[in-house]
Design a protein around this motif. Sequence first.
Motif, PDB file in Angstrom:
ATOM      1  N   PHE A   1       6.462  -2.962  -3.765  1.00 10.27           N
ATOM      2  CA  PHE A   1       6.212  -1.549  -3.096  1.00 10.27           C
ATOM      3  C   PHE A   1       6.662  -1.505  -1.757  1.00 10.27           C
ATOM      4  N   TYR A   2       6.291  -2.780  -0.985  1.00 10.97           N
ATOM      5  CA  TYR A   2       6.746  -2.666   0.216  1.00 10.97           C
ATOM      6  C   TYR A   2       8.327  -2.227   0.524  1.00 10.97           C
ATOM      7  N   ALA A   3       8.889  -2.959  -0.419  1.00  9.16           N
ATOM      8  CA  ALA A   3      10.498  -2.707  -0.554  1.00  9.16           C
ATOM      9  C   ALA A   3      10.837  -1.183  -0.775  1.00  9.16           C
ATOM     10  N   LEU A   4      10.080  -0.716  -1.601  1.00 11.42           N
ATOM     11  CA  LEU A   4      10.278   0.850  -1.908  1.00 11.42           C
ATOM     12  C   LEU A   4       9.767   1.839  -0.788  1.00 11.42           C
ATOM     13  N   GLY A   5       8.463   1.577  -0.409  1.00  8.49           N
ATOM     14  CA  GLY A   5       8.039   2.603   0.557  1.00  8.49           C
ATOM     15  C   GLY A   5       7.269   2.156   1.777  1.00  8.49           C
ATOM     16  N   GLY A   6       7.318   0.783   1.796  1.00  6.35           N
ATOM     17  CA  GLY A   6       6.750   0.162   3.033  1.00  6.35           C
ATOM     18  C   GLY A   6       5.220   0.110   3.068  1.00  6.35           C
ATOM     19  N   THR A   7       4.711  -0.203   4.020  1.00  4.77           N
ATOM     20  CA  THR A   7       3.244  -0.438   3.774  1.00  4.77           C
ATOM     21  C   THR A   7       2.272   0.735   3.616  1.00  4.77           C
ATOM     22  N   PRO A   8       2.442   1.739   3.913  1.00  2.00           N
ATOM     23  CA  PRO A   8       1.911   3.096   3.576  1.00  2.00           C
ATOM     24  C   PRO A   8       1.663   3.245   1.943  1.00  2.00           C
ATOM     25  N   LEU A   9       2.885   2.748   1.075  1.00  2.00           N
ATOM     26  CA  LEU A   9       2.704   2.869  -0.076  1.00  2.00           C
ATOM     27  C   LEU A   9       1.846   1.587  -0.731  1.00  2.00           C
ATOM     28  N   VAL A  10       1.925   0.482  -0.042  1.00  2.00           N
ATOM     29  CA  VAL A  10       1.272  -0.809  -0.742  1.00  2.00           C
ATOM     30  C   VAL A  10      -0.039  -0.452  -0.557  1.00  2.00           C
ATOM     31  N   LEU A  11      -0.403  -0.028   0.623  1.00  2.00           N
ATOM     32  CA  LEU A  11      -1.992   0.409   0.723  1.00  2.00           C
ATOM     33  C   LEU A  11      -2.622   1.449  -0.258  1.00  2.00           C
ATOM     34  N   LEU A  12      -1.828   2.455  -0.305  1.00  2.00           N
ATOM     35  CA  LEU A  12      -2.237   3.528  -1.192  1.00  2.00           C
ATOM     36  C   LEU A  12      -2.489   2.926  -2.609  1.00  2.00           C
ATOM     37  N   LEU A  13      -1.535   2.411  -3.069  1.00  2.00           N
ATOM     38  CA  LEU A  13      -1.651   1.857  -4.484  1.00  2.00           C
ATOM     39  C   LEU A  13      -2.567   0.606  -4.697  1.00  2.00           C
ATOM     40  N   HIS A  14      -2.780  -0.265  -3.530  1.00  2.00           N
ATOM     41  CA  HIS A  14      -3.776  -1.093  -3.749  1.00  2.00           C
ATOM     42  C   HIS A  14      -5.258  -0.617  -3.451  1.00  2.00           C
ATOM     43  N   LEU A  15      -5.402   0.402  -3.064  1.00  2.00           N
ATOM     44  CA  LEU A  15      -6.678   1.206  -2.955  1.00  2.00           C
ATOM     45  C   LEU A  15      -6.853   1.614  -4.248  1.00  2.00           C
TER      46      LEU A  15
END
Length: 338
Positions: free
Chosen positions: A179-193
């Motif tokens: 997810f970091y490769a696809l959309g950076g930190t915001p995407l990682v955080l969103l899907l992790h939540l």
Amino acid sequence: MFDSIITDNTFYEQLLRSDGNLLKSCLVLFMALLISRVAPLSRHLHPIVWFHQFALLLSKKVNHPQRSAQQQLIAGIMATTLLVIPIWFIIYFILSLAAYPWFFDFLVLYFCISDAGFKPVAKDVISALEHGQKGLAKTYLSPWLMQNTASLSEMGICKATIERLLISPSYGTVATILFYALGGTPLVLLLHLFKQLEHCWPNYVPQYRYFGAAVYWINRIAFAVPQWLWNLTLVLQGGLSNLGAMFKKSKNIQGVYGASSLYLGAKILQIELGGPQKMTIGNAEYRVSITKINPSRVPTIADVRNAISLTTWAVTFWLSFTIAIPILWTALRWVQSM
């Protein structure tokens, strides 16, 4: 020789100008992955635990299993929105305005790699069981599991520990990298939540079947590829003879995230996993029926060690992958410049 030094300096300057952001992102990701394993944050201090507490408190207020399925689903969607969107927006705003965004990227990634802290816990569980301290082993496990650990036998403790080892890297390590490769930190955080909400409102528990349905299906779609990649890594570590198990659908654990990883891990380790679980929801205790996976030999302490070894090597592969990408990219640029 002097000309060679000038050429090298020119190459590195051009590399940083053209690919500096890519290399910096790879370095931030690698350091987050590495430090999360070298110095994992204690579970009691992890912000995710506070998020869990908010989610459980909110579900007690708005989740009413006696109501219709549609009402429960709507309540779950509203609760999810209330929990996820404000947190995500605040952190996204901080990342956008920060003078050193790479530092906040590192922090968010470090917190999102929540599986990293479980390996030391698994080792502590082994040590406690070897010394006959079953109560202490349950205490170590309790903060990491939704199920009630108070009544677990030694076999149950081993099962729960192995299951956590097999499942968590797919949404921690592998999903963070992808997810970091696809959309950076915001995407990682969103899907992790979203993933953490599924831990709080597990779909296989009747009380959350409709309330957490939206979260469950979002995660099922979003984490399908990370889970498949993690399973492939397990096969590479556990032997290609288990490749066929990747494509067999497990019918017995509907609603459990990582069912395929559990099935694959049970085949590789040649043990039985799954089985009924006890949950404490509110002031009531519930028994949740989950069919056993690969009914055969029950796991022992030795199998927990084997599971640690299997998953450690699998995670090491992904750590190596993150550092190999910038090295290979730099090498290709060097060849291109010659």
